[in-house]
Enzyme design. Structure first.
Site, mmCIF file in Angstrom:
data_model
loop_
_atom_site.group_PDB
_atom_site.id
_atom_site.type_symbol
_atom_site.label_atom_id
_atom_site.label_comp_id
_atom_site.label_asym_id
_atom_site.label_seq_id
_atom_site.Cartn_x
_atom_site.Cartn_y
_atom_site.Cartn_z
ATOM 1 N N GLY A 182 -40.450 12.386 -23.523
ATOM 2 C CA GLY A 182 -40.307 11.118 -24.233
ATOM 3 C C GLY A 182 -39.429 11.249 -25.465
ATOM 4 N N THR A 183 -39.565 12.361 -26.161
ATOM 5 C CA THR A 183 -38.781 12.546 -27.385
ATOM 6 C C THR A 183 -37.285 12.523 -27.074
ATOM 7 O OG1 THR A 183 -40.553 13.866 -28.337
ATOM 8 C CG2 THR A 183 -38.371 14.143 -29.307
ATOM 9 N N GLN B 179 -46.728 5.764 -23.770
ATOM 10 C CA GLN B 179 -48.191 5.656 -23.660
ATOM 11 C C GLN B 179 -48.623 4.600 -22.640
ATOM 12 O OE1 GLN B 179 -50.510 7.560 -24.924
ATOM 13 N NE2 GLN B 179 -49.334 8.715 -26.435
ATOM 14 N N SER C 172 -42.673 9.503 -20.000
ATOM 15 C CA SER C 172 -42.946 10.944 -20.076
ATOM 16 C C SER C 172 -44.072 11.311 -19.111
ATOM 17 C CB SER C 172 -43.335 11.283 -21.518
ATOM 18 O OG SER C 172 -43.630 12.644 -21.636
ATOM 19 N N HIS D 27 -46.287 14.043 -19.143
ATOM 20 C CA HIS D 27 -47.538 14.723 -19.518
ATOM 21 C C HIS D 27 -48.614 13.790 -20.071
ATOM 22 C CE1 HIS D 27 -47.234 15.304 -24.059
ATOM 23 N NE2 HIS D 27 -46.035 14.874 -23.772
ATOM 24 N N THR E 183 -29.029 22.118 -15.876
ATOM 25 C CA THR E 183 -29.733 22.256 -14.600
ATOM 26 C C THR E 183 -31.094 21.566 -14.677
ATOM 27 O OG1 THR E 183 -28.610 24.336 -14.214
ATOM 28 C CG2 THR E 183 -30.588 23.934 -12.895
ATOM 29 N N CYS F 187 -50.420 17.526 -39.348
ATOM 30 C CA CYS F 187 -50.372 18.647 -40.266
ATOM 31 C C CYS F 187 -49.163 19.511 -39.920
ATOM 32 C CB CYS F 187 -51.659 19.445 -40.125
ATOM 33 S SG CYS F 187 -51.752 20.802 -41.268
HETATM 34 C C1 LIG Z 1 -45.140 6.562 -28.059
HETATM 35 C C2 LIG Z 1 -44.615 7.942 -27.846
HETATM 36 N N1 LIG Z 1 -43.293 8.152 -27.784
HETATM 37 C C3 LIG Z 1 -42.767 9.371 -27.584
HETATM 38 C C4 LIG Z 1 -43.571 10.474 -27.441
HETATM 39 C C5 LIG Z 1 -42.961 11.806 -27.209
HETATM 40 O O1 LIG Z 1 -43.094 12.182 -25.867
HETATM 41 P P1 LIG Z 1 -42.975 13.720 -25.419
HETATM 42 O O2 LIG Z 1 -44.210 14.414 -25.899
HETATM 43 O O3 LIG Z 1 -42.879 13.665 -23.922
HETATM 44 O O4 LIG Z 1 -41.736 14.266 -26.039
HETATM 45 C C6 LIG Z 1 -44.967 10.315 -27.510
HETATM 46 C C7 LIG Z 1 -45.858 11.484 -27.428
HETATM 47 O O5 LIG Z 1 -46.884 11.538 -28.079
HETATM 48 C C8 LIG Z 1 -45.497 9.018 -27.713
HETATM 49 O O6 LIG Z 1 -46.818 8.804 -27.784
#
Ligand SMILES: Cc1ncc(COP(=O)(O)O)c(C=O)c1O
Length: 381
Positions: free
Chosen positions: A71-72, A180, A200, A202, A238, A326
């Site tokens: 997601g990031t 989410q 994402s 996970h 890759t 933290c």
């Molecule tokens: C709303 C939201 N965006 C982005 C992310 C980031 O996703 P990832 O952990 O797959 O990089 C998260 C992860 O907690 C999230 O809750």
């Protein structure tokens, strides 16, 4: 007893997902870019996975799915890719909200350093964004609006359709962070006016380190990673083949089981609120009572420090999360609860419970008992 109530942070891999991934860890190891059979077989499997994910969100074409490391990266890719591209047409303004994930907010901060301009719209005390604030923020050089589907700390759902329709009218691109919400909410990009969307694996019982950005065919986006022709040159490197296969399996399972899963989450959520009332625990909910993701409940316990409570719950075998993060020994307050403007005390005492498929009603009852005892003990000290 060990109880995991932090599914918004991450989920375990579903055994069925692992089973689907296994062959791609050892036997089917070819590089999908290779033209021999080893490569072609894996390429075919990626194509099927891409189709599954595209179909699940009703994307018009599988090529609209760009695999990322999560997601990031999808959030980074959307904002940086669109804004850098927009610069060539003289646009440099982007609108987002104060309660986005740091993957969005920190990217915005970086973009500001590059000379782009960002408006961070506020939210109300339940965490809702108002279209009016977005309308007021619009400028002739606005290229993009980025608003999350549902918030990761308090669960509040945003008026995505309304914002998207407005963005379409103004020919402004609309990005949605649905990390989410995938697998829980009905997300149909064929129907909702969404141009880019981050997801994402996970968070839905898939593997870590794999995600995707949905990119509508019309969107022009500057790649952020160079070095190969993968993902139609939009993301070189890759492919994470086992990850992609696992992601698709996780998506498929969530689609098949979504209604049952939603029902399960509703029961856990209702039971938590019921039991807190029965056991007369003083709490206040952060977020919206109805317009919320079902798996996230954020509560403040007046007079109780969230870090202390979290550690005490951990000792009792219960994993929850506090709003604060933290980093290197410094505790940062939750920017989300702060944005609600409900007072510092509520931010200091906020705990996020996030449910998943393995949680049971019995566990909720145990958690509430421990909560009651811990709060009583901490109140005396
Ligand atoms: C709303 C939201 N965006 C982005 C992310 C980031 O996703 P990832 O952990 O797959 O990089 C998260 C992860 O907690 C999230 O809750």
């Amino acid at each position: 007893m060990s109880i995991y109530l932090d599914h918004a942070a991450t989920t375990p891999i579903d055994p069925r997902v692992k089973e689907a991934m296994d062959p791609y860890l050892v036997d089917a190891f070819g590089n999908p870019s290779s033209i021999h059979t080893y490569g072609r077989d894996v390429r075919a499997a990626i194509d099927v996975a891409r189709e599954t994910i595209a179909r699940s969100i009703h994307a018009a074409d599988p090529s609209e799915i760009v695999f990322t490391s999560g997601g990031t990266e999808a959030d980074n890719m959307a904002l940086r890719g669109v804004m850098v591209e927009a610069r060539s047409s003289g646009k440099k303004h982007l609108i987002t909200s104060q309660i986005e994930h740091h993957a969005i907010l920190d990217t915005c901060e970086y973009l500001e350093k590059l000379g782009f301009e960002v408006t961070y719209v506020p939210v109300d005390s339940f965490g809702r964004v108002y279209l009016q604030d977005i309308q007021n923020a619009i400028r002739p050089d606005t290229a993009l609006i980025s608003i999350m589907f549902g918030n990761n700390e308090i669960g509040t759902l945003q008026p995505i359709r309304e914002i998207g329709e407005f963005a379409r009218e103004r020919e402004i691109l609309f990005h949605v962070d649905a990390v989410q919400s995938l697998g829980l909410e009905e997300i149909n990009v064929g129907d909702l006016p969404i141009d880019l969307m981050s997801i994402s694996a996970h968070k839905i019982y898939g593997p870590k380190g794999i995600g995707a950005l949905y990119v509508h065919k019309k969107v022009k986006m500057m790649p952020q990673m160079f070095g190969g022709y993968q993902e139609r040159k939009r993301r070189a490197g890759t492919e994470n083949v086992p990850g992609i296969i696992g992601f698709a399996k996780a998506v498929e399972l969530r689609m098949q089981e979504r209604e049952r899963y939603r029902e399960h989450l509703k029961q856990l959520r209702d039971e938590l609120f019921r039991d807190l009332k029965v056991k007369q625990i003083d709490f206040v909910q952060n977020g919206h009572a109805e317009q919320s993701l079902l798996h996230i409940v954020n509560l403040s316990f007046p007079g109780i420090d969230s870090e202390t409570l979290l550690m005490n719950l951990d000792i009792a075998g219960i994993a929850v999360s506090s709003g604060s993060a933290c980093t290197s020994g410094t505790i940062h307050k939750s920017h989300v609860i702060e944005a609600l403007q409900v007072g510092e005390e509520r931010a200091d005492s906020a705990i996020r419970f996030s449910f998943g498929q393995s949680n049971t009603i019995k566990e909720i009852s145990y958690v509430v008992n421990i909560l009651r005892d811990t709060i009583q003990r901490l109140s005396r000290t």
